[in-house]
Write an enzyme that holds these catalytic residues in place. Structure first.
Site, PDB file in Angstrom:
ATOM      1  N   ASP A   1      13.680  -3.693  -5.375  1.00  0.00           N
ATOM      2  CA  ASP A   1      13.726  -4.778  -4.600  1.00  0.00           C
ATOM      3  C   ASP A   1      13.784  -6.216  -5.374  1.00  0.00           C
ATOM      4  O   ASP A   1      13.927  -6.979  -5.405  1.00  0.00           O
ATOM      5  CB  ASP A   1      12.011  -5.380  -3.552  1.00  0.00           C
ATOM      6  CG  ASP A   1      11.433  -3.550  -2.915  1.00  0.00           C
ATOM      7  OD1 ASP A   1      11.778  -3.774  -1.666  1.00  0.00           O
ATOM      8  OD2 ASP A   1      10.955  -3.234  -3.675  1.00  0.00           O
TER       9      ASP A   1
ATOM     10  N   GLY B   1       5.516   3.774  -9.095  1.00  0.00           N
ATOM     11  CA  GLY B   1       6.318   2.599  -9.217  1.00  0.00           C
ATOM     12  C   GLY B   1       5.287   1.416  -8.983  1.00  0.00           C
ATOM     13  O   GLY B   1       5.338   0.847 -10.028  1.00  0.00           O
ATOM     14  N   HIS B   2       4.085   1.462  -8.331  1.00  0.00           N
ATOM     15  CA  HIS B   2       3.673   0.695  -7.909  1.00  0.00           C
ATOM     16  C   HIS B   2       2.655   0.597  -9.617  1.00  0.00           C
ATOM     17  O   HIS B   2       2.038  -0.277  -9.658  1.00  0.00           O
ATOM     18  CB  HIS B   2       2.274   0.721  -6.855  1.00  0.00           C
ATOM     19  CG  HIS B   2       3.367   0.730  -5.508  1.00  0.00           C
ATOM     20  ND1 HIS B   2       3.443   1.215  -4.592  1.00  0.00           N
ATOM     21  CD2 HIS B   2       4.040  -0.324  -4.421  1.00  0.00           C
ATOM     22  CE1 HIS B   2       3.786   1.349  -3.490  1.00  0.00           C
ATOM     23  NE2 HIS B   2       4.537  -0.033  -4.206  1.00  0.00           N
TER      24      HIS B   2
ATOM     25  N   GLN C   1       7.755  -9.362   7.339  1.00  0.00           N
ATOM     26  CA  GLN C   1       8.640  -9.051   6.846  1.00  0.00           C
ATOM     27  C   GLN C   1       9.657  -7.954   8.061  1.00  0.00           C
ATOM     28  O   GLN C   1      10.528  -7.119   7.320  1.00  0.00           O
ATOM     29  CB  GLN C   1       8.288  -9.307   5.752  1.00  0.00           C
ATOM     30  CG  GLN C   1       7.942  -7.518   5.634  1.00  0.00           C
ATOM     31  CD  GLN C   1       7.360  -7.512   3.793  1.00  0.00           C
ATOM     32  OE1 GLN C   1       6.872  -8.068   3.400  1.00  0.00           O
ATOM     33  NE2 GLN C   1       7.860  -6.989   3.181  1.00  0.00           N
TER      34      GLN C   1
ATOM     35  N   SER D   1       7.262   3.961  -0.901  1.00  0.00           N
ATOM     36  CA  SER D   1       6.377   4.133   0.245  1.00  0.00           C
ATOM     37  C   SER D   1       7.252   5.164   1.616  1.00  0.00           C
ATOM     38  O   SER D   1       6.598   6.445   1.702  1.00  0.00           O
ATOM     39  CB  SER D   1       6.036   3.162   0.786  1.00  0.00           C
ATOM     40  OG  SER D   1       5.634   2.794  -0.558  1.00  0.00           O
ATOM     41  N   ARG D   2       8.404   4.872   1.544  1.00  0.00           N
ATOM     42  CA  ARG D   2       9.457   5.179   2.793  1.00  0.00           C
ATOM     43  C   ARG D   2       9.310   6.579   2.840  1.00  0.00           C
ATOM     44  O   ARG D   2       9.770   7.167   3.521  1.00  0.00           O
ATOM     45  CB  ARG D   2      10.105   4.232   3.290  1.00  0.00           C
ATOM     46  CG  ARG D   2       9.319   3.030   4.180  1.00  0.00           C
ATOM     47  CD  ARG D   2      10.760   2.291   4.369  1.00  0.00           C
ATOM     48  NE  ARG D   2      10.560   1.430   5.267  1.00  0.00           N
ATOM     49  CZ  ARG D   2      10.371  -0.207   4.630  1.00  0.00           C
ATOM     50  NH1 ARG D   2      10.599  -1.125   3.348  1.00  0.00           N
ATOM     51  NH2 ARG D   2       9.681  -0.735   5.787  1.00  0.00           N
TER      52      ARG D   2
ATOM     53  N   GLN E   1      12.188  -3.396  -9.371  1.00  0.00           N
ATOM     54  CA  GLN E   1      13.337  -3.499  -9.024  1.00  0.00           C
ATOM     55  C   GLN E   1      14.006  -3.080  -7.901  1.00  0.00           C
ATOM     56  O   GLN E   1      15.231  -3.343  -7.781  1.00  0.00           O
ATOM     57  CB  GLN E   1      14.205  -3.673 -10.921  1.00  0.00           C
ATOM     58  CG  GLN E   1      15.303  -3.285 -10.506  1.00  0.00           C
ATOM     59  CD  GLN E   1      17.078  -2.367 -11.815  1.00  0.00           C
ATOM     60  OE1 GLN E   1      16.355  -2.564 -12.716  1.00  0.00           O
ATOM     61  NE2 GLN E   1      17.483  -1.961 -11.025  1.00  0.00           N
TER      62      GLN E   1
ATOM     63  N   MET F   1      11.312   6.139  -6.582  1.00  0.00           N
ATOM     64  CA  MET F   1       9.752   6.307  -5.143  1.00  0.00           C
ATOM     65  C   MET F   1       9.812   4.539  -4.907  1.00  0.00           C
ATOM     66  O   MET F   1      10.249   4.176  -4.460  1.00  0.00           O
ATOM     67  CB  MET F   1       8.381   5.909  -6.222  1.00  0.00           C
ATOM     68  CG  MET F   1       9.118   7.374  -7.154  1.00  0.00           C
ATOM     69  SD  MET F   1       7.612   7.655  -8.032  1.00  0.00           S
ATOM     70  CE  MET F   1       7.732   8.936  -9.107  1.00  0.00           C
TER      71      MET F   1
ATOM     72  N   GLY G   1       0.876  -1.239   0.129  1.00  0.00           N
ATOM     73  CA  GLY G   1      -0.078  -0.248   0.140  1.00  0.00           C
ATOM     74  C   GLY G   1       0.811   1.319  -0.186  1.00  0.00           C
ATOM     75  O   GLY G   1       1.589   1.268  -0.508  1.00  0.00           O
TER      76      GLY G   1
END
Ligand code: PAF
Length: 284
Positions: free
Chosen positions: A150, A36-37, A61, A186-187, A148, A184, A31
């Site tokens: 991650d 990126g998402h 995780q 979320s953090r 990519q 990009m 979320g």
């Protein structure tokens, strides 16, 4: 878009959407969606008949001292973004239902989970593998879309589905960046102004390494050192790791072999916020 809160309901909905013979694309997320998402969702939309996205901040995780409670969330906004991209199903299970009180299974992909992020986050990839397999079991997609940024997660999941014969294709999508190069994430919203201004140095130092490798034969240690020296100059950030590894095995590269693919990757803590980034380099 239908929002479903448990796996049984999702399976039923997918069955009644007549998913037999229809291609299902799946984008798993935690979320707080960004471009990126959405690039993954758009690719899934182009390539499939049915698009499923999931939003689940997976407690397994996160380590005990990590940012599970601080992880940004905005379900209503995410839902709008996914609707706009014509997602068919949004799977958003509740943690206490997804993991029943007596839940005790853990999956791990041993070697690939150890280096890079695995050094500071020793239980992270087991948590990722466990949730991803549960999600795959619920969605049964033809294609799984991953980003990519991650990259290690992509390697670990690719190995997981290969080892367990899970019939899914994985598509890796490029990192989407802000105008100043910051990947990009979320953090990123948790960065202070000063941290945010410094954060693009992460990408700049990796790009610089990419340039140096492309210029011709170099000692890998010098290039790694060059990234390190630039990041050492951060006033608001602290290096977690800088690595140059083989893009397939994630083992440290000792020499650049012509034709091989390497990954230059780094992680930096800005306060409690840990940012990661990487570049893939083809050695000529
Ligand atoms: O990349 C992420 O957001 C998560 O690790 C994933 C794949 C959704 C599993 O929780």
């Amino acid at each position: 878009m239908k929002v479903l809160k448990d796996s049984k309901a999702l399976r039923r909905a997918l069955a009644s959407a007549g998913n037999r013979g229809r291609r299902v694309g799946f984008v798993p997320t935690m979320g707080f969606l960004h471009q990126g998402h959405l690039s993954l969702v758009r690719r899934a939309r182009r390539e499939n008949d049915i698009v499923v996205a999931s939003i689940f901040v997976n407690p397994l995780q996160f380590g005990p001292k990590e940012d599970l409670d601080l992880y940004p969330r905005d379900f209503a906004h995410d839902k709008k973004l996914l609707e706009h991209e014509k997602t068919d199903f949004l799977f958003a299970p509740l943690a206490e239902e997804f993991y029943k009180a007596d839940f005790q299974t853990s999956l791990s992909v041993k070697k690939l989970s150890r280096p890079l992020c695995g050094l500071t986050r020793p239980t992270h990839f087991a948590g990722v593998c466990t949730v991803v397999l549960k999600l795959l079991n619920s969605v049964m997609p033809d294609t799984l879309y991953l980003g990519q940024k991650d990259y290690q997660q992509f390697c670990v999941i690719k190995q997981l589905v290969r080892d367990l014969d899970f019939p899914v294709k994985i598509t890796l999508m490029p990192i989407v960046r802000e105008a100043d190069g910051l990947a990009m994430s979320s953090r990123n919203v948790r960065l202070s102004l000063a941290q945010r201004q410094e954060a693009p140095l992460l990408y700049q130092s990796l790009k610089d390494a990419q340039r140096r490798v492309k210029q011709g034969p170099r000692a890998w240690a010098d290039i790694k050192q060059a990234i390190h020296s630039r990041l050492k100059g951060l006033r608001h950030g602290r290096i977690d790791y800088v690595e140059i590894v083989d893009a397939q095995t994630l083992e440290s590269v000792i020499e650049f072999k012509a034709g091989s693919r390497v990954l230059a990757a780094a992680a930096v803590f800005f306060g409690k916020t840990r940012l990661i980034d990487n570049v893939l380099i083809k050695v000529r």
